[in-house]
Scaffold this motif. Structure first.
Motif, PDB file in Angstrom:
ATOM      1  N   UNK A  16      30.225 -42.345  46.452  1.00 26.97           N
ATOM      2  CA  UNK A  16      29.863 -43.280  45.391  1.00 26.97           C
ATOM      3  C   UNK A  16      29.616 -44.689  45.927  1.00 26.97           C
ATOM      4  N   UNK A  17      29.025 -45.503  45.081  1.00 30.53           N
ATOM      5  CA  UNK A  17      28.904 -46.937  45.363  1.00 30.53           C
ATOM      6  C   UNK A  17      30.142 -47.572  44.730  1.00 30.53           C
ATOM      7  N   UNK A  18      30.886 -48.309  45.529  1.00 26.01           N
ATOM      8  CA  UNK A  18      32.078 -49.009  45.058  1.00 26.01           C
ATOM      9  C   UNK A  18      31.737 -50.475  44.890  1.00 26.01           C
ATOM     10  N   UNK A  19      32.042 -51.014  43.717  1.00 25.06           N
ATOM     11  CA  UNK A  19      31.824 -52.444  43.487  1.00 25.06           C
ATOM     12  C   UNK A  19      33.168 -53.069  43.115  1.00 25.06           C
ATOM     13  N   UNK A  20      33.560 -54.076  43.883  1.00 27.26           N
ATOM     14  CA  UNK A  20      34.806 -54.795  43.632  1.00 27.26           C
ATOM     15  C   UNK A  20      34.486 -56.014  42.779  1.00 27.26           C
ATOM     16  N   UNK A  21      35.222 -56.174  41.672  1.00 24.76           N
ATOM     17  CA  UNK A  21      34.923 -57.256  40.737  1.00 24.76           C
ATOM     18  C   UNK A  21      36.149 -58.122  40.475  1.00 24.76           C
ATOM     19  N   UNK A  22      35.874 -59.406  40.195  1.00 27.17           N
ATOM     20  CA  UNK A  22      36.935 -60.338  39.781  1.00 27.17           C
ATOM     21  C   UNK A  22      36.570 -61.022  38.465  1.00 27.17           C
ATOM     22  N   UNK A  23      35.578 -60.476  37.768  1.00 29.24           N
ATOM     23  CA  UNK A  23      35.121 -60.918  36.442  1.00 29.24           C
ATOM     24  C   UNK A  23      34.310 -62.202  36.474  1.00 29.24           C
ATOM     25  N   UNK A  39      22.020 -45.812  40.401  1.00 26.36           N
ATOM     26  CA  UNK A  39      20.965 -45.110  39.659  1.00 26.36           C
ATOM     27  C   UNK A  39      19.886 -44.609  40.610  1.00 26.36           C
ATOM     28  N   UNK A  40      19.447 -45.462  41.516  1.00 27.61           N
ATOM     29  CA  UNK A  40      18.376 -45.102  42.439  1.00 27.61           C
ATOM     30  C   UNK A  40      18.764 -43.982  43.392  1.00 27.61           C
ATOM     31  N   UNK A  41      20.006 -43.983  43.829  1.00 26.98           N
ATOM     32  CA  UNK A  41      20.470 -42.970  44.775  1.00 26.98           C
ATOM     33  C   UNK A  41      21.058 -41.742  44.090  1.00 26.98           C
ATOM     34  N   UNK A  42      21.297 -41.859  42.784  1.00 28.73           N
ATOM     35  CA  UNK A  42      21.857 -40.736  42.045  1.00 28.73           C
ATOM     36  C   UNK A  42      23.303 -40.447  42.394  1.00 28.73           C
ATOM     37  N   UNK A  43      24.073 -41.513  42.618  1.00 26.17           N
ATOM     38  CA  UNK A  43      25.486 -41.342  42.956  1.00 26.17           C
ATOM     39  C   UNK A  43      26.363 -42.009  41.909  1.00 26.17           C
ATOM     40  N   UNK A  44      27.647 -41.702  41.953  1.00 27.02           N
ATOM     41  CA  UNK A  44      28.610 -42.293  41.022  1.00 27.02           C
ATOM     42  C   UNK A  44      28.784 -43.782  41.303  1.00 27.02           C
ATOM     43  N   UNK A 113      43.435 -53.794  49.775  1.00 26.22           N
ATOM     44  CA  UNK A 113      43.250 -52.726  48.770  1.00 26.22           C
ATOM     45  C   UNK A 113      41.790 -52.334  48.615  1.00 26.22           C
ATOM     46  N   UNK A 114      40.870 -53.293  48.704  1.00 20.99           N
ATOM     47  CA  UNK A 114      39.441 -52.958  48.603  1.00 20.99           C
ATOM     48  C   UNK A 114      39.049 -52.012  49.735  1.00 20.99           C
ATOM     49  N   UNK A 115      39.472 -52.328  50.947  1.00 18.47           N
ATOM     50  CA  UNK A 115      39.145 -51.485  52.100  1.00 18.47           C
ATOM     51  C   UNK A 115      39.793 -50.111  51.947  1.00 18.47           C
ATOM     52  N   UNK A 116      41.050 -50.054  51.493  1.00 18.24           N
ATOM     53  CA  UNK A 116      41.741 -48.778  51.306  1.00 18.24           C
ATOM     54  C   UNK A 116      41.058 -47.910  50.250  1.00 18.24           C
ATOM     55  N   UNK A 117      40.686 -48.519  49.137  1.00 20.54           N
ATOM     56  CA  UNK A 117      40.030 -47.759  48.064  1.00 20.54           C
ATOM     57  C   UNK A 117      38.670 -47.238  48.536  1.00 20.54           C
ATOM     58  N   UNK A 118      37.930 -48.049  49.271  1.00 24.09           N
ATOM     59  CA  UNK A 118      36.634 -47.604  49.800  1.00 24.09           C
ATOM     60  C   UNK A 118      36.811 -46.364  50.671  1.00 24.09           C
ATOM     61  N   UNK A 119      37.843 -46.368  51.515  1.00 20.78           N
ATOM     62  CA  UNK A 119      38.105 -45.209  52.373  1.00 20.78           C
ATOM     63  C   UNK A 119      38.529 -44.003  51.546  1.00 20.78           C
ATOM     64  N   UNK A 120      39.454 -44.208  50.613  1.00 17.10           N
ATOM     65  CA  UNK A 120      39.960 -43.106  49.782  1.00 17.10           C
ATOM     66  C   UNK A 120      38.855 -42.478  48.936  1.00 17.10           C
ATOM     67  N   UNK A 121      37.957 -43.309  48.410  1.00 14.38           N
ATOM     68  CA  UNK A 121      36.858 -42.817  47.577  1.00 14.38           C
ATOM     69  C   UNK A 121      35.725 -42.216  48.410  1.00 14.38           C
ATOM     70  N   UNK A 122      35.787 -42.413  49.730  1.00 17.61           N
ATOM     71  CA  UNK A 122      34.693 -42.003  50.622  1.00 17.61           C
ATOM     72  C   UNK A 122      33.377 -42.627  50.161  1.00 17.61           C
ATOM     73  N   UNK A 123      33.479 -43.921  49.815  1.00 13.09           N
ATOM     74  CA  UNK A 123      32.321 -44.658  49.310  1.00 13.09           C
ATOM     75  C   UNK A 123      31.226 -44.723  50.375  1.00 13.09           C
ATOM     76  N   UNK A 124      29.987 -44.625  49.923  1.00 12.44           N
ATOM     77  CA  UNK A 124      28.855 -44.738  50.846  1.00 12.44           C
ATOM     78  C   UNK A 124      28.480 -46.201  51.063  1.00 12.44           C
ATOM     79  N   UNK A 125      28.890 -47.068  50.137  1.00  8.36           N
ATOM     80  CA  UNK A 125      28.571 -48.489  50.218  1.00  8.36           C
ATOM     81  C   UNK A 125      29.546 -49.261  49.349  1.00  8.36           C
ATOM     82  N   UNK A 126      29.811 -50.493  49.753  1.00  8.50           N
ATOM     83  CA  UNK A 126      30.640 -51.408  48.986  1.00  8.50           C
ATOM     84  C   UNK A 126      29.792 -52.615  48.618  1.00  8.50           C
TER      85      UNK A 126
END
Length: 165
Positions: A16-23, A39-44, A113-126
């Motif tokens: 998935x694409x992981x996006x970290x937000x702070x509002x 949307x373009x890549x068809x991933x979560x 935590x951002x780096x850990x979540x990216x690894x755990x989710x096996x994100x393709x991009x952050x």
């Protein structure tokens, strides 16, 4: 004759694409870019917010923080995350990835935590926003975005502000 079937990247095993937000407005811009890419890549699309755990902070906050306070901070952050994504859905109903993103709320030190979540989710991009702070403050503290870029083992896209309409 060529086969005209389209490739469904959702089943390609791409993370998935992981996006970290702070509002912030920068986070909104990052969310828009991340949803467009998803949307373009068809991933979560996975939307992450990190509640900075005051128990990990020295001084005043460490002495004053209690479990009840942290729980309340998480509740408020969860409400803010829901509202932030709901507003983005309302503004951009055409974005499929925004319609059912996975929302994650974790506590801890944001960079870690951002780096850990990216690894755990096996994100393709952050994807994340950055205020682009410069000067002495930046030299002493560094930015969360810059620290994540230096630690992450996946492509990281930094968004500075909202695109002009």
């Amino acid at each position: 004759m060529a086969d005209n079937k389209q490739c469904d990247t959702r089943s390609s095993g791409r993370g998935p694409i992981l996006v970290a937000v702070d509002f912030s407005a920068h986070s909104e811009a990052a969310l828009m870019l991340a949803s467009e890419l998803a949307d373009g890549l068809g991933v979560r699309l996975v939307v992450l917010h990190v509640v900075h755990d005051p128990l990990n902070m020295p001084g005043y906050y460490a002495r004053m923080a209690r479990k009840k306070t942290l729980t309340r901070m998480e509740d408020i952050a969860g409400e803010m995350l829901d509202a932030f994504v709901a507003e983005a859905k309302k503004k951009h109903p055409q974005r499929q990835a925004l319609q059912k993103p996975e929302l994650l709320l974790v506590k801890g030190i944001p960079v870690t935590r951002i780096v850990q979540v990216a690894q755990k989710q096996k994100a393709s991009m952050l994807v994340m926003g950055s205020k682009g702070i410069t000067g002495l403050r930046h030299l002493l503290l560094g930015s969360v975005a810059e620290q994540v870029v230096s630690l992450a083992r996946l492509p990281v896209t930094i968004v500075k502000d909202l695109p002009k309409s």
